[in-house]
Design a protein around this motif. Structure first.
Motif, PDB file in Angstrom:
ATOM      1  N   TYR A 116      40.885  50.850  47.066  1.00  0.00           N
ATOM      2  CA  TYR A 116      39.438  50.768  47.263  1.00  0.00           C
ATOM      3  C   TYR A 116      38.700  50.997  45.944  1.00  0.00           C
ATOM      4  CZ  TYR A 116      39.474  50.271  52.323  1.00  0.00           C
ATOM      5  OH  TYR A 116      39.629  49.791  53.600  1.00  0.00           O
ATOM      6  N   THR A 117      39.227  51.860  45.095  1.00  0.00           N
ATOM      7  CA  THR A 117      38.625  52.066  43.779  1.00  0.00           C
ATOM      8  C   THR A 117      38.759  50.801  42.930  1.00  0.00           C
ATOM      9  OG1 THR A 117      39.125  54.435  43.891  1.00  0.00           O
ATOM     10  CG2 THR A 117      38.653  53.514  41.708  1.00  0.00           C
ATOM     11  N   ALA A 118      39.948  50.211  42.919  1.00  0.00           N
ATOM     12  CA  ALA A 118      40.169  48.973  42.149  1.00  0.00           C
ATOM     13  C   ALA A 118      39.289  47.842  42.671  1.00  0.00           C
ATOM     14  CB  ALA A 118      41.647  48.579  42.199  1.00  0.00           C
ATOM     15  N   MET A 119      39.121  47.757  43.991  1.00  0.00           N
ATOM     16  CA  MET A 119      38.270  46.714  44.574  1.00  0.00           C
ATOM     17  C   MET A 119      36.829  46.871  44.093  1.00  0.00           C
ATOM     18  SD  MET A 119      39.933  46.989  48.384  1.00  0.00           S
ATOM     19  CE  MET A 119      38.511  46.396  49.241  1.00  0.00           C
ATOM     20  N   ALA A 120      36.323  48.100  44.081  1.00  0.00           N
ATOM     21  CA  ALA A 120      34.950  48.339  43.639  1.00  0.00           C
ATOM     22  C   ALA A 120      34.787  47.998  42.160  1.00  0.00           C
ATOM     23  CB  ALA A 120      34.565  49.797  43.903  1.00  0.00           C
ATOM     24  N   VAL A 121      35.730  48.409  41.341  1.00  0.00           N
ATOM     25  CA  VAL A 121      35.642  48.118  39.908  1.00  0.00           C
ATOM     26  C   VAL A 121      35.726  46.612  39.665  1.00  0.00           C
ATOM     27  CG1 VAL A 121      36.794  48.417  37.667  1.00  0.00           C
ATOM     28  CG2 VAL A 121      36.471  50.390  39.189  1.00  0.00           C
ATOM     29  N   ALA A 122      36.614  45.933  40.378  1.00  0.00           N
ATOM     30  CA  ALA A 122      36.741  44.480  40.229  1.00  0.00           C
ATOM     31  C   ALA A 122      35.436  43.791  40.616  1.00  0.00           C
ATOM     32  CB  ALA A 122      37.902  43.952  41.077  1.00  0.00           C
ATOM     33  N   SER A 123      34.841  44.194  41.721  1.00  0.00           N
ATOM     34  CA  SER A 123      33.590  43.557  42.144  1.00  0.00           C
ATOM     35  C   SER A 123      32.473  43.855  41.143  1.00  0.00           C
ATOM     36  CB  SER A 123      33.207  43.984  43.559  1.00  0.00           C
ATOM     37  OG  SER A 123      32.941  45.360  43.623  1.00  0.00           O
TER      38      SER A 123
ATOM     39  N   GLY B  71      39.136  36.058  39.357  1.00  0.00           N
ATOM     40  CA  GLY B  71      39.894  35.772  38.140  1.00  0.00           C
ATOM     41  C   GLY B  71      39.266  34.688  37.299  1.00  0.00           C
ATOM     42  N   LEU B  72      38.629  33.714  37.920  1.00  0.00           N
ATOM     43  CA  LEU B  72      37.945  32.655  37.170  1.00  0.00           C
ATOM     44  C   LEU B  72      36.717  33.174  36.434  1.00  0.00           C
ATOM     45  CD1 LEU B  72      38.153  29.735  39.771  1.00  0.00           C
ATOM     46  CD2 LEU B  72      39.422  29.952  37.610  1.00  0.00           C
ATOM     47  N   ILE B  73      36.141  34.253  36.964  1.00  0.00           N
ATOM     48  CA  ILE B  73      34.941  34.835  36.351  1.00  0.00           C
ATOM     49  C   ILE B  73      35.320  35.917  35.346  1.00  0.00           C
ATOM     50  CG2 ILE B  73      32.840  36.158  36.825  1.00  0.00           C
ATOM     51  CD1 ILE B  73      32.826  34.703  39.600  1.00  0.00           C
ATOM     52  N   ASN B  74      36.271  36.756  35.717  1.00  0.00           N
ATOM     53  CA  ASN B  74      36.695  37.869  34.872  1.00  0.00           C
ATOM     54  C   ASN B  74      38.178  38.124  35.159  1.00  0.00           C
ATOM     55  OD1 ASN B  74      37.275  40.852  34.402  1.00  0.00           O
ATOM     56  ND2 ASN B  74      35.246  40.677  33.462  1.00  0.00           N
ATOM     57  N   THR B  75      39.016  37.875  34.189  1.00  0.00           N
ATOM     58  CA  THR B  75      40.466  37.985  34.367  1.00  0.00           C
ATOM     59  C   THR B  75      40.874  39.380  34.835  1.00  0.00           C
ATOM     60  OG1 THR B  75      40.787  36.326  32.655  1.00  0.00           O
ATOM     61  CG2 THR B  75      42.692  37.672  33.223  1.00  0.00           C
ATOM     62  N   THR B  76      40.285  40.402  34.248  1.00  0.00           N
ATOM     63  CA  THR B  76      40.630  41.776  34.636  1.00  0.00           C
ATOM     64  C   THR B  76      40.314  42.022  36.109  1.00  0.00           C
ATOM     65  OG1 THR B  76      40.214  42.525  32.373  1.00  0.00           O
ATOM     66  CG2 THR B  76      40.233  44.217  34.098  1.00  0.00           C
ATOM     67  N   ALA B  77      39.178  41.501  36.571  1.00  0.00           N
ATOM     68  CA  ALA B  77      38.800  41.676  37.983  1.00  0.00           C
ATOM     69  C   ALA B  77      39.844  41.039  38.900  1.00  0.00           C
ATOM     70  CB  ALA B  77      37.420  41.075  38.241  1.00  0.00           C
ATOM     71  N   GLY B  78      40.286  39.848  38.554  1.00  0.00           N
ATOM     72  CA  GLY B  78      41.319  39.198  39.359  1.00  0.00           C
ATOM     73  C   GLY B  78      42.610  39.990  39.368  1.00  0.00           C
TER      74      GLY B  78
ATOM     75  N   THR C  53      29.300  33.611  40.446  1.00  0.00           N
ATOM     76  CA  THR C  53      29.258  35.010  40.866  1.00  0.00           C
ATOM     77  C   THR C  53      28.849  35.167  42.328  1.00  0.00           C
ATOM     78  OG1 THR C  53      28.789  35.713  38.608  1.00  0.00           O
ATOM     79  CG2 THR C  53      28.304  37.290  40.352  1.00  0.00           C
ATOM     80  N   ARG C  54      27.804  34.478  42.744  1.00  0.00           N
ATOM     81  CA  ARG C  54      27.312  34.633  44.123  1.00  0.00           C
ATOM     82  C   ARG C  54      28.395  34.251  45.137  1.00  0.00           C
ATOM     83  NH1 ARG C  54      22.242  34.704  46.962  1.00  0.00           N
ATOM     84  NH2 ARG C  54      21.200  34.689  44.949  1.00  0.00           N
ATOM     85  N   GLY C  55      29.064  33.135  44.923  1.00  0.00           N
ATOM     86  CA  GLY C  55      30.126  32.707  45.845  1.00  0.00           C
ATOM     87  C   GLY C  55      31.280  33.691  45.879  1.00  0.00           C
ATOM     88  N   ALA C  56      31.664  34.195  44.702  1.00  0.00           N
ATOM     89  CA  ALA C  56      32.767  35.158  44.629  1.00  0.00           C
ATOM     90  C   ALA C  56      32.400  36.450  45.353  1.00  0.00           C
ATOM     91  CB  ALA C  56      33.125  35.444  43.168  1.00  0.00           C
ATOM     92  N   MET C  57      31.181  36.914  45.164  1.00  0.00           N
ATOM     93  CA  MET C  57      30.753  38.149  45.820  1.00  0.00           C
ATOM     94  C   MET C  57      30.590  37.948  47.332  1.00  0.00           C
ATOM     95  SD  MET C  57      30.843  40.463  43.524  1.00  0.00           S
ATOM     96  CE  MET C  57      29.903  41.856  44.109  1.00  0.00           C
ATOM     97  N   THR C  58      30.238  36.736  47.751  1.00  0.00           N
ATOM     98  CA  THR C  58      30.156  36.450  49.187  1.00  0.00           C
ATOM     99  C   THR C  58      31.532  36.527  49.824  1.00  0.00           C
ATOM    100  OG1 THR C  58      28.197  35.063  48.887  1.00  0.00           O
ATOM    101  CG2 THR C  58      29.491  34.704  50.898  1.00  0.00           C
TER     102      THR C  58
END
Length: 179
Positions: free
Chosen positions: A75-82, A148-155, A93-98
């Motif tokens: 859950y921590t990793a999910m929050a940081v990734a988002s 991952g397409l927006i931010n590799t680390t997040a993916g 960004t909007r589509g990924a966050m949706t």
């Protein structure tokens, strides 16, 4: 030259880059993740010592304490990734966050379905939970790709999450087939 568009290699300078805004959004996303975790835990704790204690579980089911430890990290990793994705001012960004929001809702629905509905619906609840976790696995996979397409680390931060979801799906499938 006048009339030429300038391209930047990094995120645009926007109000999103202010430190106070960055910290408040990160804390909000952490709060969202931990709220989903807390709500799911309530369904689990309410039934873990009931029907689940005597249920037929997969032989590869880890001890109960492992779940809480793993989910806290996930859950921590999910929050940081988002948050990393939110920081990017991208058309994607909007589509990924949706999609991220959809997978959070599916995540939230799984525990009450698996743990909470079993006493009422029996094995039908376990099969419904399996459908939910399969949909969750698909949604998380799409989230990993979009992030991952927006931010590799997040993916990359979400890869352990998808792995754990697939593992959890195997536990759910075993329980549905053997209870």
């Amino acid at each position: 030259m006048p009339g030429e568009s300038q391209q930047t290699s990094g995120p645009l300078i926007t109000p999103r880059t202010g430190l106070a805004r960055q910290v408040s959004v990160l804390l909000g996303l952490l709060a969202l993740s931990y709220t989903v975790s807390l709500l799911g835990s309530m369904a689990i704790l309410g039934n873990a010592s009931g029907w689940y204690a005597t249920a037929n579980k997969a032989p590869w089911t880890p001890p109960g304490w492992v779940f809480g430890s793993v989910w806290t990290v996930l859950y921590t990793a999910m929050a940081v990734a988002s948050w990393l994705v939110w920081r990017q001012r991208s058309a994607k960004t909007r589509g990924a966050m949706t999609v991220y929001g959809i997978q959070m809702l599916l995540n939230l629905a799984w525990a009450p379905t698996f743990f909470g509905m079993y006493p009422v619906w029996g094995d039908a609840a376990l099969w419904l939970a399996f459908l939910l976790i399969a949909a969750l696995a698909l949604a998380v996979t799409v989230t990993v790709i979009l992030f991952g397409l927006i931010n590799t680390t997040a993916g990359l931060l979400l890869l352990p999450y998808i792995s754990w979801i697939v593992f959890s799906a195997s536990l759910n499938l075993y329980a549905a087939a053997n209870n």
